[in-house]
Design a protein around this motif. Structure first.
Motif, PDB file in Angstrom:
ATOM      1  N   SER A 188       0.829  -1.208   0.000  1.00 10.78           N
ATOM      2  CA  SER A 188       0.000   0.000   0.000  1.00 10.78           C
ATOM      3  C   SER A 188       0.860   1.253   0.000  1.00 10.78           C
ATOM      4  O   SER A 188       0.496   2.265  -0.617  1.00 10.78           O
ATOM      5  CB  SER A 188      -0.937   0.007   1.213  1.00 10.78           C
ATOM      6  N   GLN A 189       2.020   1.188   0.647  1.00  6.41           N
ATOM      7  CA  GLN A 189       2.904   2.352   0.696  1.00  6.41           C
ATOM      8  C   GLN A 189       3.545   2.613  -0.664  1.00  6.41           C
ATOM      9  O   GLN A 189       3.631   3.756  -1.118  1.00  6.41           O
ATOM     10  CB  GLN A 189       3.976   2.120   1.776  1.00  6.41           C
TER      11      GLN A 189
ATOM     12  N   GLU B 299       0.995   3.939  -3.364  1.00  3.58           N
ATOM     13  CA  GLU B 299       0.575   5.335  -3.271  1.00  3.58           C
ATOM     14  C   GLU B 299       1.257   6.188  -4.337  1.00  3.58           C
ATOM     15  O   GLU B 299       0.647   7.082  -4.926  1.00  3.58           O
ATOM     16  CB  GLU B 299       0.892   5.889  -1.885  1.00  3.58           C
ATOM     17  N   THR B 300       2.549   5.926  -4.557  1.00  4.01           N
ATOM     18  CA  THR B 300       3.295   6.695  -5.567  1.00  4.01           C
ATOM     19  C   THR B 300       3.470   5.917  -6.863  1.00  4.01           C
ATOM     20  O   THR B 300       3.852   6.503  -7.871  1.00  4.01           O
ATOM     21  CB  THR B 300       4.686   7.076  -5.015  1.00  4.01           C
TER      22      THR B 300
ATOM     23  N   PRO C 248       1.018   3.350  -8.532  1.00  3.26           N
ATOM     24  CA  PRO C 248      -0.194   2.515  -8.526  1.00  3.26           C
ATOM     25  C   PRO C 248      -0.160   1.358  -9.511  1.00  3.26           C
ATOM     26  O   PRO C 248      -0.916   0.400  -9.366  1.00  3.26           O
ATOM     27  CB  PRO C 248      -1.306   3.513  -8.882  1.00  3.26           C
TER      28      PRO C 248
END
Length: 379
Positions: free
Chosen positions: A117-118, A121-122, A124
């Protein structure tokens, strides 16, 4: 066969951030690299991947052949994930990668700010592939995922060896290899899905699950019929004759997998009585009377060498062959025109077994040398 640096691969343009080490993950990323992906292998400064130190044997360049065997076509990048600078560099790499592969214990990448998920974020569209020993549950995360242990707890040892009192591991880390192949298939499927939808996704697999899946007929017998398999040495639980026999010189593997092959096998042995015997008319009957059948066959096979029988059986299409050591195996492959060894800048490696007509695999560089205290690859 020499290295090929000119042909375009199926995965040209795909960047793989490889945070994996030892065997399963590196094997998967090497397959991707052979198909053209740019694989950037992240290693601990001055220490590197554990398998750099798993020797002897060592190659002519002093590098452990274990490491070299699963890390060709990669660049190596030394990053200290315990330092703020190293973490920033790792996050930059993850942000531009098409694929990220890791085999840290569950929770480690999240603590480093590099969880799915981290990263998503940048980035996708990232294909985020993680593998573990025993899954991501609280109990599974406590267990170290080494192939030997998985072969033990995953049932493989229970069907390998001569008897139940002497469990034996397979002579190579086969669960690691099979897990790497499963992971690689997942990555390719996810890349295809991204091509259609533009969306990345997370892939997870584990050694334990791949072990159970890869036990195929043995695990299916338990799942479907409650049958707990036992070790049979070189025999097959459901086919006879399908095993290794002693001969006058050397051992011979024979796989008479159906009634037609059995009849041809008996013809080469010049033993028509084994065909005419009603107790041996079908495979289930031969399995039931295996203890009577096998000694008779072996007595006849002891009249010639394994190589002599192989030539005779090959002529009538019966699957058979002598039991080779590594040197014999490579020599046999060479005799078939399979070119099992490739040369990359003076480093000899085992050829990728895939042949793709339009986008063949390539061999661009040998396994990288140990990276220094710090190194950086710029996009």
């Amino acid at each position: 066969m020499s290295g090929d640096n000119t042909t375009s691969g199926a995965l040209d343009g795909i960047v793989v951030a490889d945070f994996s080490r030892v065997l399963a993950g590196p094997y998967a990323t090497m397959m991707l690299a052979d198909m053209g992906a740019e694989v950037i292998k992240v290693e601990r400064p001055e220490v590197g991947d554990d398998t750099r130190h798993w020797g002897p044997p060592l190659g002519p360049d002093g590098q452990a052949t274990y490491f070299a065997g699963v890390n060709r076509n990669k660049q190596s990048l030394a990053i200290d994930l315990q330092s703020p600078e190293g973490l920033e560099e790792a996050r930059e790499l993850a942000a531009r990668a098409d694929v990220l592969v890791h085999n840290f214990r569950p929770g480690v990448m999240e603590r480093l700010g590099l969880g799915y998920s981290q990263v998503a974020e940048t980035n996708p569209g990232v294909i985020y592939a993680s593998l573990s020993g025993f899954g991501t549950s609280e109990e599974g995360a406590k267990l170290g995922g080494y192939d030997l242990v998985v072969q033990a707890v995953g049932g493989m040892m229970s069907v390998t060896g001569e008897d139940a009192d002497h469990p034996v591991k397979v002579g190579v880390a086969v669960i690691d290899v099979l897990t790497g192949l499963h992971l690689g298939m997942g990555v390719l499927a996810a890349l295809h899905h991204r091509d259609r939808t533009g969306r990345g996704q997370q892939i997870e697999t584990d050694l334990m699950s791949c072990s159970l899946a890869s036990l195929v007929n043995q695990s299916a017998a338990y799942a479907g019929a409650g049958k707990v398999a036992r070790p049979l040495g070189n025999r097959h639980p459901s086919i006879a004759p399908y095993e290794v026999f002693h001969t006058a010189a050397g051992d011979l593997a024979v796989a008479a997998g159906n009634d037609s092959l059995y009849r041809r096998f008996c013809g080469v042995l010049d033993m028509p009585e084994l065909v005419d015997d009603p107790r041996l008319a079908s495979n289930p009957e031969r399995v039931a009377h295996r203890d009577e059948l096998i000694p008779v066959i072996e007595e006849r096979l002891r009249t010639r060498t394994a190589d002599e029988w192989f030539l005779l059986l090959r002529e009538v299409g019966v699957p058979a062959g002598p039991v080779n050591d590594m040197a014999g195996a490579f020599s046999f492959a060479e005799s078939l025109g399979l070119d099992p060894v490739i040369d990359i800048e003076g480093s000899r490696s085992v050829r990728n077994p895939l042949t793709l007509s339009d986008t063949p695999v390539t061999y661009r560089s040998p396994a990288p040398q140990m990276p220094g205290v710090s190194s950086r690859i710029t996009p």
